[in-house]
Design an enzyme around this catalytic site. Structure first.
Site, PDB file in Angstrom:
ATOM      1  N   SER A 280      -6.502  -4.846  -5.482  1.00 30.74           N
ATOM      2  CA  SER A 280      -5.932  -4.511  -7.221  1.00 30.74           C
ATOM      3  C   SER A 280      -4.958  -4.522  -7.458  1.00 30.74           C
ATOM      4  O   SER A 280      -4.004  -4.190  -6.892  1.00 30.74           O
ATOM      5  CB  SER A 280      -6.463  -3.094  -7.589  1.00 30.74           C
ATOM      6  OG  SER A 280      -6.807  -2.948  -8.627  1.00 30.74           O
TER       7      SER A 280
ATOM      8  N   SER B  84     -10.892  -6.019 -12.523  1.00 30.78           N
ATOM      9  CA  SER B  84     -12.200  -6.041 -12.685  1.00 30.78           C
ATOM     10  C   SER B  84     -12.997  -4.589 -11.614  1.00 30.78           C
ATOM     11  O   SER B  84     -12.509  -4.694 -10.714  1.00 30.78           O
ATOM     12  CB  SER B  84     -12.292  -7.049 -11.232  1.00 30.78           C
ATOM     13  OG  SER B  84     -11.579  -8.113 -12.152  1.00 30.78           O
TER      14      SER B  84
ATOM     15  N   GLY C 228     -10.344  -5.395  -6.223  1.00 33.57           N
ATOM     16  CA  GLY C 228      -9.691  -5.803  -4.336  1.00 33.57           C
ATOM     17  C   GLY C 228      -9.663  -4.002  -4.482  1.00 33.57           C
ATOM     18  O   GLY C 228     -10.315  -2.763  -5.049  1.00 33.57           O
TER      19      GLY C 228
ATOM     20  N   GLU D 166      -8.551  -0.778  -3.315  1.00 34.42           N
ATOM     21  CA  GLU D 166      -7.736   0.321  -3.834  1.00 34.42           C
ATOM     22  C   GLU D 166      -7.603   1.650  -3.217  1.00 34.42           C
ATOM     23  O   GLU D 166      -8.390   1.728  -2.879  1.00 34.42           O
ATOM     24  CB  GLU D 166      -7.983   0.477  -5.855  1.00 34.42           C
ATOM     25  CG  GLU D 166      -9.401   0.199  -5.480  1.00 34.42           C
ATOM     26  CD  GLU D 166      -9.965   0.431  -7.348  1.00 34.42           C
ATOM     27  OE1 GLU D 166      -9.404  -0.493  -8.391  1.00 34.42           O
ATOM     28  OE2 GLU D 166     -10.995   1.564  -7.840  1.00 34.42           O
TER      29      GLU D 166
HETATM   30  N1  LIG Z   1      -1.204 -17.221 -11.034  1.00 30.67           N
HETATM   31  C1  LIG Z   1      -0.802 -16.250 -11.949  1.00 30.67           C
HETATM   32  N2  LIG Z   1       0.522 -16.587 -13.012  1.00 30.67           N
HETATM   33  C2  LIG Z   1       0.469 -15.450 -13.571  1.00 30.67           C
HETATM   34  N3  LIG Z   1      -0.155 -14.033 -13.317  1.00 30.67           N
HETATM   35  C3  LIG Z   1      -0.610 -14.069 -12.637  1.00 30.67           C
HETATM   36  C4  LIG Z   1      -1.156 -14.948 -11.158  1.00 30.67           C
HETATM   37  N4  LIG Z   1      -2.161 -13.849 -11.226  1.00 30.67           N
HETATM   38  C5  LIG Z   1      -2.224 -12.920 -11.039  1.00 30.67           C
HETATM   39  N5  LIG Z   1      -0.933 -12.707 -12.740  1.00 30.67           N
HETATM   40  C6  LIG Z   1      -1.209 -11.577 -13.074  1.00 30.67           C
HETATM   41  O1  LIG Z   1      -1.286 -10.209 -12.732  1.00 30.67           O
HETATM   42  C7  LIG Z   1      -2.683  -9.414 -12.910  1.00 30.67           C
HETATM   43  C8  LIG Z   1      -3.494  -9.081 -12.283  1.00 30.67           C
HETATM   44  O2  LIG Z   1      -4.335 -10.167 -11.869  1.00 30.67           O
HETATM   45  P1  LIG Z   1      -5.689 -10.083 -11.333  1.00 30.67           P
HETATM   46  O3  LIG Z   1      -6.299  -9.643 -12.742  1.00 30.67           O
HETATM   47  O4  LIG Z   1      -6.484 -11.595 -10.955  1.00 30.67           O
HETATM   48  O5  LIG Z   1      -6.202  -9.068 -10.039  1.00 30.67           O
HETATM   49  P2  LIG Z   1      -7.277  -8.946  -9.461  1.00 30.67           P
HETATM   50  O6  LIG Z   1      -7.142  -9.469  -8.188  1.00 30.67           O
HETATM   51  O7  LIG Z   1      -7.909  -9.346  -9.759  1.00 30.67           O
HETATM   52  O8  LIG Z   1      -7.006  -7.401  -9.540  1.00 30.67           O
HETATM   53  P3  LIG Z   1      -8.819  -6.821  -9.624  1.00 30.67           P
HETATM   54  O9  LIG Z   1      -9.201  -6.551  -8.068  1.00 30.67           O
HETATM   55  O10 LIG Z   1      -8.360  -4.937 -10.384  1.00 30.67           O
HETATM   56  O11 LIG Z   1      -9.495  -7.309 -10.446  1.00 30.67           O
HETATM   57  C9  LIG Z   1      -3.611 -10.735 -14.520  1.00 30.67           C
HETATM   58  O12 LIG Z   1      -3.487  -9.415 -15.431  1.00 30.67           O
HETATM   59  C10 LIG Z   1      -1.430 -11.412 -14.480  1.00 30.67           C
HETATM   60  O13 LIG Z   1      -1.363 -10.822 -15.304  1.00 30.67           O
HETATM   61 MG   LIG Z   2      -9.926  -8.825 -10.759  1.00 32.67          MG
END
Ligand SMILES: Nc1ncnc2c1ncn2[C@@H]1O[C@H](COP(=O)(O)OP(=O)(O)OP(=O)(O)O)[C@@H](O)[C@H]1O
Ligand SMILES: [Mg+2]
Length: 1079
Positions: A107, A161, A387, A389
């Site tokens: 996550s 998410s 993801g 967690e």
């Molecule tokens: N390529 C990127 N460039 C800039 N910021 C990023 C990038 N990827 C992720 N982030 C930052 O990291 C944060 C978390 O990313 P994201 O929501 O995609 O995570 P996730 O893997 O989907 O987590 P989860 O499993 O909780 O949904 C985003 O809100 C953003 O601020």
């Molecule tokens: Mg996500």
């Protein structure tokens, strides 16, 4: 665009881990750090992309970057998520292979961001056009909507998410997007009613309260203050860098683009508001007579407002919160709910309302974005799940989330490590096995149908008797105790027996990504996912179309006593379907790594990265790639793809494909150790070799394209030329024909002209000759005639010379006269004296004769005519002749008298007894008897008198009595005066001194004036004893009245009272007679 960095040159660290000189875990982590420090967040392991979360925006996703990576070879540029997206999109479009993009990581590692980057890249490079752009826009805008309702701030991620999402994007054969299908996986609905410390509820609640207008909030009966709502955690309501109000506008806008109707949006917001209201309903106990407690609602205001929002009857819902109907053997029993049960029921309703709303949103979006065309689609799936967690307090939801991640890791291991190594062995490639951790054992612990944790939980839920979370844990303790990856305080795995860090009512699973301690509390409930039927029926009764749709089981007509499948088994089934789906597609991996736990940029926590790279099996992944081959392909498709690189294999290879590939590779300058021949595939070790092959192929294709273009252009222009030539021949043939025809017509017409001239000339020549001949003949005849004449005349001159001429003349004249008389005889006019006809004169010299003959003829026929007359008629005509001599052309009255016969005795005096007396007074024969007007000398008026004329005198007598008024002997009459006009006035002038003249002259008027005067004149002419009576014709004459001489003057007047002549005495000397002019 200029290529700035290639994967293989001038790289910060190593772009592809496979190329690491010394491969150790340290060098691996060091490489990642080095690159991360230089903002290079992407690194390859072969075709797998490792993505480090930078936690800050980087300028590497610009449209220029998109252009840079567009249609470029995967290894050509520095590692980037766009390179992977481009590779996937091109093999989908050009090689017709369905693709899936698998994004994994814990996550906050950046999965959701990565999935959006892939989608936006594909949207930017695929086709354009009004329709396509609309589809793209709808697909992209589905993200903000789903994130608002399905994401929340957690301690690990501000935009975490809380549901799994798999989106299939569908393309047509050209690679243009047609639409998409979204599948969602188990929303973490427990968050609706309770959030762990430092976390928030789903974004939409905060967005609605911050961003909606005052009006909207009023309508939804909401207050902007978060603290008014029990379901909203307050300590972390505001999130740094998150503008809820702005995001609300983005979501509204996105909903509109996706195709939500305004009333649908309102319904959705009403539901969100209803959930908040529901959280504020509180209960208090009320003791009942049987000693039990019954719950009652504390303050009904929130309930009332919620019911108003959803159109539910308040009493129905109120009852549903106080009673529960249990159906047993066709019997319905209502049991009361205590306060705890009422709270349980309220929360269950809130969770169900929200999660069903979320599922409805997904299906509504699907309805909008689904592909319209029914043609075969190519599909690119993008998987973005929650993801892995580990929280302080992990519950059923984390268990499910981590299970899903476990499955994804499994599929990664299957395809990249196990499957790859097995393939080498299968293909007979020399291979030393590489050890790796296979998490299949953990998956089995969870999902095994007999003794997996999920199966046991289901068993426990379905079991009759008392079922609690503890009984479930007991069951786990007995069945899973032996499992390597399962730990609990009471498990038989004795080494943990003394582990007091493991609390009661918890179990721990050693996941691929670490150990997670799960609290069993709530597992049974959440798996059962029960909503009291009274509540669902209350919802179904709502006067709100969306609510009604969301609770179909509340329809009393469709009561289903069968238990619905448990949440766990539903999830297991959908994950199974997802895995099977992914296996049919070509996988592309993005492994997201979280550099630190603080959501901070520029911080690289080595231990954390090391831990992730370990559990993700990245080192093993590199080892397998390094020991193995970067690329493999069946001989057939390899030969098909590269056959143009060798003359012997181009364009067709007749033998087996493998031999073809061997010939091909033999001819290329590639060292033998760079590739190996398997049973059905060729294996290429280094990406550089593949890159070389691709480059050669690209060049060759260009040459071939040029050749094809050349041949095609040659063919095209040749055909064009031949067509031109053919048409030119047709045109010239037609033209020649036309020209010749024209020429022929000209020659023909000139020939005809010439012919006609010649014929004319010949004919004229002939005519001239013939004429000459004829003239000659005529001349001869004439000459001969003259000659003969001369001769005859010479001969007979002696006989004719003296009198022949005269005789001939007389004869001729005689003949002519003869002919003239004969013709005159036949053309004589009639014998009527008035016939004016006379034949025309034939010869001029007969003019005088002709006129004379006409005169003679006329006299003769007059004589003939006269000879027929009797004596009386003769006398009449003589009188008429006399009248003519006297009056013709002198008096205007004359012409009217010509046709009147001179009757003489108009009164028949001898026969009429009336005139017997008068008759006896006259001895002589009466020549004329008529009534005349005697003009009164005094006033000019007339008095009727009988006028008698005998041979000796004339008598005037009274008309009535016949008494003689005057008798004048004719010798006393000297003259008669009349006017020239058409009146009947006449004056009888008597000899002066005679006896008759005593009374003076008579002025009379008669209708038979002409006859009277003619007769008077004739008597005078025939009598020997007296002179002839003068006839004086003039318009002015003197009349002797006794002593006076009066002038009688005739004037022309205007006709009055008919046509009568008026006579007026003007003065002593003038009597004026006005004679009307004839119209
Ligand atoms: N390529 C990127 N460039 C800039 N910021 C990023 C990038 N990827 C992720 N982030 C930052 O990291 C944060 C978390 O990313 P994201 O929501 O995609 O995570 P996730 O893997 O989907 O987590 P989860 O499993 O909780 O949904 C985003 O809100 C953003 O601020
Ligand atoms: Mg996500």
């Amino acid at each position: 665009m200029e290529v700035k960095t290639s994967l293989l040159d001038n790289m910060i660290g190593v772009g592809d881990m496979v190329l690491l000189e010394v491969l150790t875990e340290d060098s691996f982590i060091e490489n990642l750090r080095k690159r991360f420090d230089h903002n290079e967040i992407y690194t390859y392991i072969g075709s797998v992309v490792i993505s480090m979360n930078p936690y800050r925006p980087l300028p590497i996703y610009t449209p220029e970057k998109v252009e840079e990576y567009r249609n470029r070879n995967f290894y050509e540029l520095s590692p980037h998520i766009f390179a992977l997206a481009d590779e996937a999109y091109r093999s989908l479009r050009d090689q017709d292979k369905d693709q899936c993009i698998l994004i994994t990581g814990e996550s906050g590692a950046g999965k959701t961001e990565a999935s959006k980057l892939v989608m936006s890249y594909v949207a930017a490079v695929c086709g354009k056009g009004q329709e396509v752009n609309k589809v793209k826009e709808q697909l992209l805008q589905s993200n903000p909507v789903l994130e608002a309702f399905g994401n929340a701030k957690t301690v690990r991620n501000d935009n975490s998410s809380r549901f799994g999402k798999y989106m299939d994007i569908e393309f047509d054969f050209k690679g243009d997007p047609l639409g998409g299908v979204i599948s969602n996986y188990l929303l973490e609905k427990s968050r609706v009613v309770k959030q762990p410390r430092g976390e928030r509820n789903f974004h939409i609640f905060y967005q609605l309260l911050s961003g909606a207008s005052d009006d909207t909030l009023k309508r939804l009966k909401l207050d902007r203050d978060f603290s008014k709502y029990n379901y909203l955690s307050l300590d972390s309501a505001a999130v740094n860098g998150l503008d809820d109000a702005a995001n609300f506008r983005t979501v509204r806008n996105a909903m509109q683009i996706v195709g939500f109707m305004e009333d649908e949006v309102q319904s959705v917001l009403e539901l969100v508001a209803a959930v908040l209201k529901l959280g504020n309903i509180e209960f208090k106990p009320e003791s009942r007579s049987n000693g039990t407690d019954e719950s009652r609602i504390k303050d009904k205001n929130d309930l009332k407002e919620m019911c108003e929002l959803l159109g539910i009857e308040q009493s129905v819902l109120e009852r549903a919160f106080s009673y529960r109907t249990v159906e047993a053997k066709m019997e319905k029993v209502a049991t009361t709910l205590n306060v705890a049960q009422a709270y349980y029921a309220r929360d269950a309703l809130a969770k169900n309302l929200y999660s069903r709303l979320f599922t409805w949103l997904v299906s509504r979006i699907n309805e909008s974005i689904k592909a319209q065309a029914k043609t075969r689609h190519k599909v690119m799936g993008v998987l973005d799940i929650y993801g892995f967690e580990i929280f302080e307090d992990n519950s059923f939801e984390q268990f499910i989330i981590n299970y899903c991640n476990e499955k994804l890791q499994q599929i990664f291991i299957e395809l990249t490590l196990r499957e790859e190594q097995e393939e080498y062995i299968r293909e007979g490639i020399e291979w030393t096995n590489i050890e790796y951790f296979n998490n299949a054992i953990i998956c089995d612990l969870i999902e095994n149908n007999q003794n997996g944790i999920l199966a046991m939980l289901d068993e426990e839920c379905l079991r009759p008797g008392t079922v609690t979370d503890e009984t479930f844990l007991d069951k786990l303790n007995t069945i899973c105790a032996e499992h390597q990856h399962f730990e609990s305080r009471l498990s038989k795995n004795s080494k943990f027996l003394n582990d007091h860090s493991l609390p009661h009512s918890c179990f721990r699973i050693q996941h691929y990504a670490g150990k997670v301690l799960y609290r069993v509390e709530g597992f049974v409930d959440k798996n059962n996912d029960l909503l009291y039927r009274d509540l669902s029926q209350a919802m179904y009764k709502a006067n709100h179309s969306l609510i009604k749709q969301l609770f179909p089981e509340g329809n009393p007509a469709k009561v289903n006593l069968k238990r619905p499948p448990t949440a766990g088994s539903q999830f297991k089934a959908s994950v199974g379907t997802l895995m099977r789906n992914l296996q049919t597609k070509n996988p592309n991996y993005i492994r997201c790594i979280k550099p630190n736990d603080k959501k901070a940029s520029h911080v690289f926590t080595e231990s954390l990265v090391r831990h992730q790279s370990r559990y993700l099996g990245l080192m093993e992944n590199v080892r397998v790639r390094r020991a193995g081959y970067a690329f493999r392909q069946p001989y057939e498709s390899c030969l098909e793809r590269y056959k143009m690189l060798c003359k012997r294999t181009w364009p067709h290879w007749k033998g087996p494909a493998r031999e073809g590939v061997e010939v091909l590779m033999g001819e290329l300058p590639v060292p033998a150790e760079e590739y190996s021949y398997g049973r059905s595939k060729i294996f290429i070790r280094n990406p550089r070799t593949l890159f070389f092959l691709e480059e050669r192929r690209r060049q060759c294709l260009q040459e071939l394209a040029t050749l094809i273009q050349k041949i095609y252009r040659g063919w095209k222009w040749r055909t064009y030329f031949l067509r031109l030539k053919k048409s030119q021949i047709v045109v010239s043939a037609w033209y020649r024909r036309y020209a010749q025809q024209k020429k022929y017509d000209k020659i023909k017409s000139s020939t005809i002209v010439m012919q006609s001239y010649i014929r004319g000339w010949q004919a004229r020549k002939l005519l001239r000759r013939l004429k000459y001949q004829k003239r000659c003949e005529e001349a001869v005849t004439t000459i001969t005639a003259y000659w003969h004449g001369t001769q005859v005349r010479r001969e007979y001159r002696k006989y004719f010379r003296a009198n022949a001429g005269r005789k001939i003349y007389e004869f001729t004249i005689q003949r002519i006269m003869q002919k003239y008389f004969l013709s005159l005889k036949s053309s004589m006019p009639s014998k009527s004296p008035i016939d004016k006809n006379w034949p025309a004169r034939p010869y001029l010299f007969l003019d005088a004769v002709h006129t004379e003959l006409r005169r003679i003829f006329h006299l003769w026929r007059c004589k003939k005519y006269r000879s027929q007359f009797t004596e009386e008629k003769k006398a009449v005509y003589e009188e008429k002749l006399e009248a003519s001599k006297l009056f013709k052309d002198k008096k205007a009255l004359y012409p009217s008298s010509v046709s009147q016969p001179f009757k003489g005795d108009y009164l028949e005096i001898r026969k009429n007894p009336k005139y017997q007396k008068l008759n006896s007074a006259v001895e002589e024969k009466v020549l004329l008897a008529d009534v005349v007007n005697k003009i009164n000398r005094a006033n000019g008026k007339g008095t009727a008198r009988i006028f008698l004329l005998t041979k000796k005198n004339f008598v005037l007598a009274d008309q009535k009595t016949g008494q003689v008024k005057a008798s004048v002997p004719l010798p006393d009459l000297t003259s008669v005066s009349v006017s020239t006009q058409s009146d009947g006035f006449f004056a009888l002038r008597l000899k002066e001194g005679s006896a008759s003249a005593v009374k003076g002259d008579f002025l009379l008027s008669s209708e038979h004036l002409i006859e009277i005067i003619t007769k008077l004149h004739r008597i005078g002419a025939t009598a020997a004893d007296r002179e002839q009576i003068d006839i004086d014709i003039s318009d002015e004459f003197l009349v002797q009245f006794k002593q006076d001489k009066v002038c009688v003057k005739f004037v022309q007047g205007v006709a009055k009272n008919g046509n009568s002549v008026s006579c007026k005495r003007k003065n002593n000397r003038l009597l004026e007679v006005s004679v009307p002019t004839k119209a």
